[in-house]
Design an enzyme around this catalytic site. Structure first.
Site, PDB file in Angstrom:
ATOM      1  N   THR A  87       0.869  -1.284   0.137  1.00  0.00           N
ATOM      2  CA  THR A  87      -0.054  -0.012   0.221  1.00  0.00           C
ATOM      3  C   THR A  87       0.717   1.433   0.193  1.00  0.00           C
ATOM      4  O   THR A  87       0.826   2.109   0.835  1.00  0.00           O
ATOM      5  CB  THR A  87      -0.847   0.023   1.154  1.00  0.00           C
ATOM      6  OG1 THR A  87      -0.175  -0.294   2.384  1.00  0.00           O
ATOM      7  CG2 THR A  87      -2.323  -0.780   1.079  1.00  0.00           C
ATOM      8  N   GLU A 151      -1.002  -5.661  10.754  1.00  0.00           N
ATOM      9  CA  GLU A 151       0.116  -6.426  11.260  1.00  0.00           C
ATOM     10  C   GLU A 151       1.149  -5.250  11.906  1.00  0.00           C
ATOM     11  O   GLU A 151       1.355  -4.282  11.505  1.00  0.00           O
ATOM     12  CB  GLU A 151       0.961  -6.958  10.019  1.00  0.00           C
ATOM     13  CG  GLU A 151       2.096  -7.779  10.316  1.00  0.00           C
ATOM     14  CD  GLU A 151       2.001  -8.683  11.538  1.00  0.00           C
ATOM     15  OE1 GLU A 151       0.994  -9.518  11.536  1.00  0.00           O
ATOM     16  OE2 GLU A 151       2.678  -8.689  12.588  1.00  0.00           O
ATOM     17  N   LYS A 207      -3.921   0.768  13.557  1.00  0.00           N
ATOM     18  CA  LYS A 207      -2.774   0.538  13.006  1.00  0.00           C
ATOM     19  C   LYS A 207      -2.021   1.846  12.605  1.00  0.00           C
ATOM     20  O   LYS A 207      -0.729   2.065  12.822  1.00  0.00           O
ATOM     21  CB  LYS A 207      -2.823  -0.393  11.658  1.00  0.00           C
ATOM     22  CG  LYS A 207      -1.536  -0.508  10.772  1.00  0.00           C
ATOM     23  CD  LYS A 207      -0.374  -1.151  11.612  1.00  0.00           C
ATOM     24  CE  LYS A 207       0.808  -0.984  10.741  1.00  0.00           C
ATOM     25  NZ  LYS A 207       1.834  -1.667  11.336  1.00  0.00           N
ATOM     26  N   GLY A 256      18.470  10.444  16.223  1.00  0.00           N
ATOM     27  CA  GLY A 256      19.377   9.663  15.247  1.00  0.00           C
ATOM     28  C   GLY A 256      18.946  10.447  13.877  1.00  0.00           C
ATOM     29  O   GLY A 256      18.548  11.479  14.021  1.00  0.00           O
ATOM     30  N   GLY A 260      12.785   6.135   8.769  1.00  0.00           N
ATOM     31  CA  GLY A 260      12.699   5.493   7.584  1.00  0.00           C
ATOM     32  C   GLY A 260      11.734   4.207   7.137  1.00  0.00           C
ATOM     33  O   GLY A 260      11.142   3.985   8.137  1.00  0.00           O
ATOM     34  N   CYS A 263       7.170   1.685   6.124  1.00  0.00           N
ATOM     35  CA  CYS A 263       6.007   1.963   7.022  1.00  0.00           C
ATOM     36  C   CYS A 263       5.762   3.338   7.624  1.00  0.00           C
ATOM     37  O   CYS A 263       4.671   3.903   7.467  1.00  0.00           O
ATOM     38  CB  CYS A 263       5.661   0.723   8.041  1.00  0.00           C
ATOM     39  SG  CYS A 263       5.506  -0.811   7.566  1.00  0.00           S
ATOM     40  N   ARG A 330      14.285   1.187   1.704  1.00  0.00           N
ATOM     41  CA  ARG A 330      12.858   2.113   1.539  1.00  0.00           C
ATOM     42  C   ARG A 330      13.116   3.259   2.552  1.00  0.00           C
ATOM     43  O   ARG A 330      12.989   3.058   3.608  1.00  0.00           O
ATOM     44  CB  ARG A 330      11.790   1.460   1.398  1.00  0.00           C
ATOM     45  CG  ARG A 330      11.534   0.534   0.414  1.00  0.00           C
ATOM     46  CD  ARG A 330      10.192  -0.385   0.282  1.00  0.00           C
ATOM     47  NE  ARG A 330      10.372  -1.412   0.999  1.00  0.00           N
ATOM     48  CZ  ARG A 330       9.135  -2.169   1.326  1.00  0.00           C
ATOM     49  NH1 ARG A 330       7.997  -2.022   0.498  1.00  0.00           N
ATOM     50  NH2 ARG A 330       9.425  -3.244   2.041  1.00  0.00           N
TER      51      ARG A 330
HETATM   52  P1  NAD Z   1       5.952  -5.284  -0.324  1.00  0.00           P
HETATM   53  O1  NAD Z   1       5.813  -4.273  -1.300  1.00  0.00           O
HETATM   54  O2  NAD Z   1       7.373  -6.144   0.116  1.00  0.00           O
HETATM   55  O3  NAD Z   1       5.253  -6.889  -0.898  1.00  0.00           O
HETATM   56  C1  NAD Z   1       4.010  -6.710  -1.551  1.00  0.00           C
HETATM   57  C2  NAD Z   1       4.035  -7.905  -2.400  1.00  0.00           C
HETATM   58  O4  NAD Z   1       2.485  -8.165  -2.800  1.00  0.00           O
HETATM   59  C3  NAD Z   1       4.943  -7.811  -3.578  1.00  0.00           C
HETATM   60  O5  NAD Z   1       5.582  -8.901  -3.649  1.00  0.00           O
HETATM   61  C4  NAD Z   1       3.820  -7.625  -4.705  1.00  0.00           C
HETATM   62  O6  NAD Z   1       4.315  -8.458  -5.956  1.00  0.00           O
HETATM   63  C5  NAD Z   1       2.709  -8.594  -4.260  1.00  0.00           C
HETATM   64  N1  NAD Z   1       1.292  -8.216  -4.776  1.00  0.00           N
HETATM   65  C6  NAD Z   1       1.045  -7.146  -5.254  1.00  0.00           C
HETATM   66  N2  NAD Z   1      -0.239  -7.379  -5.804  1.00  0.00           N
HETATM   67  C7  NAD Z   1      -0.570  -8.585  -5.678  1.00  0.00           C
HETATM   68  C8  NAD Z   1      -1.896  -9.353  -5.880  1.00  0.00           C
HETATM   69  N3  NAD Z   1      -2.840  -8.953  -6.531  1.00  0.00           N
HETATM   70  N4  NAD Z   1      -1.595 -10.832  -5.776  1.00  0.00           N
HETATM   71  C9  NAD Z   1      -0.377 -11.147  -5.117  1.00  0.00           C
HETATM   72  N5  NAD Z   1       0.366 -10.680  -4.516  1.00  0.00           N
HETATM   73  C10 NAD Z   1       0.470  -9.201  -5.256  1.00  0.00           C
HETATM   74  O7  NAD Z   1       5.226  -4.910   0.846  1.00  0.00           O
HETATM   75  P2  NAD Z   1       5.284  -5.481   2.340  1.00  0.00           P
HETATM   76  O8  NAD Z   1       6.468  -4.576   3.147  1.00  0.00           O
HETATM   77  O9  NAD Z   1       5.113  -6.685   2.506  1.00  0.00           O
HETATM   78  O10 NAD Z   1       3.845  -4.777   2.998  1.00  0.00           O
HETATM   79  C11 NAD Z   1       2.639  -5.264   2.614  1.00  0.00           C
HETATM   80  C12 NAD Z   1       1.541  -4.405   3.403  1.00  0.00           C
HETATM   81  O11 NAD Z   1       1.833  -4.843   4.947  1.00  0.00           O
HETATM   82  C13 NAD Z   1       1.679  -2.888   3.542  1.00  0.00           C
HETATM   83  O12 NAD Z   1       0.501  -2.545   3.478  1.00  0.00           O
HETATM   84  C14 NAD Z   1       2.497  -2.530   4.697  1.00  0.00           C
HETATM   85  O13 NAD Z   1       2.169  -1.210   5.220  1.00  0.00           O
HETATM   86  C15 NAD Z   1       2.161  -3.747   5.578  1.00  0.00           C
HETATM   87  N6  NAD Z   1       3.065  -3.971   6.515  1.00  0.00           N
HETATM   88  C16 NAD Z   1       4.463  -4.007   6.334  1.00  0.00           C
HETATM   89  C17 NAD Z   1       5.274  -4.355   7.549  1.00  0.00           C
HETATM   90  C18 NAD Z   1       6.677  -4.289   7.271  1.00  0.00           C
HETATM   91  O14 NAD Z   1       7.390  -4.398   7.953  1.00  0.00           O
HETATM   92  N7  NAD Z   1       7.011  -4.358   5.762  1.00  0.00           N
HETATM   93  C19 NAD Z   1       4.829  -4.280   8.699  1.00  0.00           C
HETATM   94  C20 NAD Z   1       3.313  -4.359   9.061  1.00  0.00           C
HETATM   95  C21 NAD Z   1       2.403  -4.069   7.970  1.00  0.00           C
END
Ligand code: NAD
Length: 456
Positions: A87, A151, A207, A256, A260, A263, A330
């Site tokens: 997102t 999450e 969240k 710091g 970054g 999230c 990121r």
């Molecule tokens: P990311 O960009 O690393 O991964 C997203 C994945 O989804 C990609 O591999 C993409 O190819 C896949 N995707 C996109 N559209 C799809 C579809 N229609 N069907 C199947 N797969 C599809 O993202 P992330 O860091 O894992 O974050 C995902 C969500 O979780 C976000 O909303 C983020 O805010 C939330 N989140 C992330 C974290 C974190 O630490 N990264 C922690 C808590 C919540």
């Protein structure tokens, strides 16, 4: 035990799928990125996350965890579908919901029997309804429920965070859906993990409010650090002094280079955008990101103060990921610094324990070094950007000898200003006194007082 489909195999999806399989469920993780799926099918974990490889391999071996690029059979065969797609931010700061909406369309298209659709992606309040509308428009029946289950895992400790969370938040609009999701989390509440059972909208807001609050703590302590510098106070002492107050708590109070990652920046922007589209003025929330942007600029200024103009200089950058124990670049403060240094004609010798490959792809001119000592060799200045453990206890006399000019910017306050002064460094850190180079400033006697205790 449930059959579960997890859509999206990024940090959130891969950890969720792997841990839910470890709880005994049958999990199929799907992604539209076929290359990523092929890697996972071959047992390669595409992200750096401590402990993930072992848990993933174990569950794949036991047949509880599999990976696929074919959405249809995965969705059809599952009782519960988790949406864990990205997102990201739009230029306006609002959330790009296209991935979530596309996922909802696929679910709607393949919906045959009753399913619980779980939004684990971080999404604005109101998304639950929107996802339900999209699914309905594709399948023309309402034999499903949409649940919000945000999450809270942190990259770098994601497995532990998922298995031992501070709380699990579930927002549901039907008892049937709530019971289905509770069943998945049975291993956690049996271990006394607090469960926050609420409505979908409140779960979605929890969240964003959590991440904005955590980011606010970081921006707050960074502003305090600037005031400390102006008046000769030490922000690490101040952070300890305030963090021992239970109402404040010690976490996220390390001054710091600014926050970054994938999230905090996007979630703070999204909350401000959500407020704006609801007609709510939120000056405090808006200022969190402004302070953070300024803090990143402050680090550039500090480095310039140490080394002068960047053009023609060699700068060593230690740490590229936005925090320790992840390879995620990121919105990393280090990446912003690298961009500025390159734009101004510096040559950069960099080292990071996990993200060198990503960094090299992004910056072909970056000189990627095998260790901190190689990175420091011939440098006119060194910027310590990420708090990796291996940077906490480096052989600093050796670093000084290897550098052309012993100038050190410690953006994580890992070293002691007096020790660095004694070693002959021109040393700057965040929110602490800058001691004159080439002198020996006496250490305050209370620093070695037995009652001083450990830093919290
Ligand atoms: P990311 O960009 O690393 O991964 C997203 C994945 O989804 C990609 O591999 C993409 O190819 C896949 N995707 C996109 N559209 C799809 C579809 N229609 N069907 C199947 N797969 C599809 O993202 P992330 O860091 O894992 O974050 C995902 C969500 O979780 C976000 O909303 C983020 O805010 C939330 N989140 C992330 C974290 C974190 O630490 N990264 C922690 C808590 C919540």
């Amino acid at each position: 035990m449930k059959s579960i489909c997890v859509m999206g195999t990024g940090y959130a999806g891969l950890v969720t799928g792997t841990c839910l399989a470890d709880f005994g469920n049958t999990v199929i993780c799907v992604d539209i990125d076929e290359e990523r799926v092929a890697q996972l099918q071959a047992g390669q974990v595409p992200i750096y996350e401590p402990g993930l490889q072992e848990v993933l391999e174990r569950n794949a071996r036991l047949g509880r965890l599999s990976f696929s690029a074919e959405l249809e059979p995965a969705i059809r065969s599952s009782e519960i579908v988790f949406i864990c797609v990205g997102t990201p931010s739009l230029p306006s700061g609002a959330v790009d919901m296209s991935f979530v909406h596309a996922a909802a369309e696929s679910i709607g298209g393949y919906m045959d029997t009753y399913k619980v659709v779980v939004n684990k992606s971080t999404v604005p309040t109101g998304t639950g309804d929107r996802v339900a509308t999209i699914i309905n428009s594709k399948c023309n029946h309402d034999n499903f429920d949409v649940v919000s289950n945000p999450e809270f895992l942190r990259e770098g400790s994601a497995i532990d965070d998922f298995m031992n969370p501070d709380r699990v938040v579930i927002g549901a609009s039907s008892e049937r859906a709530m019971e289905a999701i509770l069943d998945i989390y049975r291993p956690l509440y049996k271990n006394d993990v607090p469960m926050v059972l609420t409505d979908v909208e409140s779960a979605e807001m929890i969240k964003y409010a959590s991440n904005a609050f955590l980011a606010a703590k970081i921006s707050f302590i960074n502003e305090i650090a600037c005031i400390c510098e102006a008046y000769g106070a030490d922000v690490t002492e101040v952070a300890r002094g305030i963090g021992l107050d239970d109402r404040i708590g010690p976490h996220n109070l390390s001054a710091g280079p600014g926050y970054g990652g994938s999230c905090f920046p996007k979630d703070v922007a999204a909350l401000a955008a959500t407020a704006a589209s609801g007609g709510v003025d939120v000056p405090l929330i808006k200022s969190i990101a402004q302070t953070n942007a300024r803090q990143k600029q402050e680090m550039v200024k500090k480095l310039r103060g140490l080394v002068g103009t960047f053009s023609g200089k060699t700068i060593s950058v230690l740490g590229l990921s936005f925090k320790a124990n992840t390879d995620d670049l990121r919105e990393s403060p280090a990446i912003g610094l690298v961009e500025t240094l390159m734009a101004e004609g510096a040559s950069i010798r960099a080292y990071d324990p996990a993200s060198m490959e990503h960094a090299q792809r992004r910056f072909p001119d970056l000189i990627c070094c095998p260790d901190p000592y190689d990175a420091a060799t011939g440098a006119d200045g060194l910027a310590l950007m990420t708090e990796w453990n291996e940077f906490r206890n480096m052989d600093m006399p050796r670093i000084r000898e290897l550098m052309t000019q012993p100038r050190l910017l410690d953006c994580r306050n890992l070293y002691d200003p007096h020790e660095m002064q004694e070693l002959g460094f021109a040393y700057a850190s965040v929110g602490r006194v800058e001691l004159p180079m080439g002198e020996t400033t006496p250490r305050p006697s209370w620093k070695s007082h037995p009652l001083r205790g450990l830093r919290s």
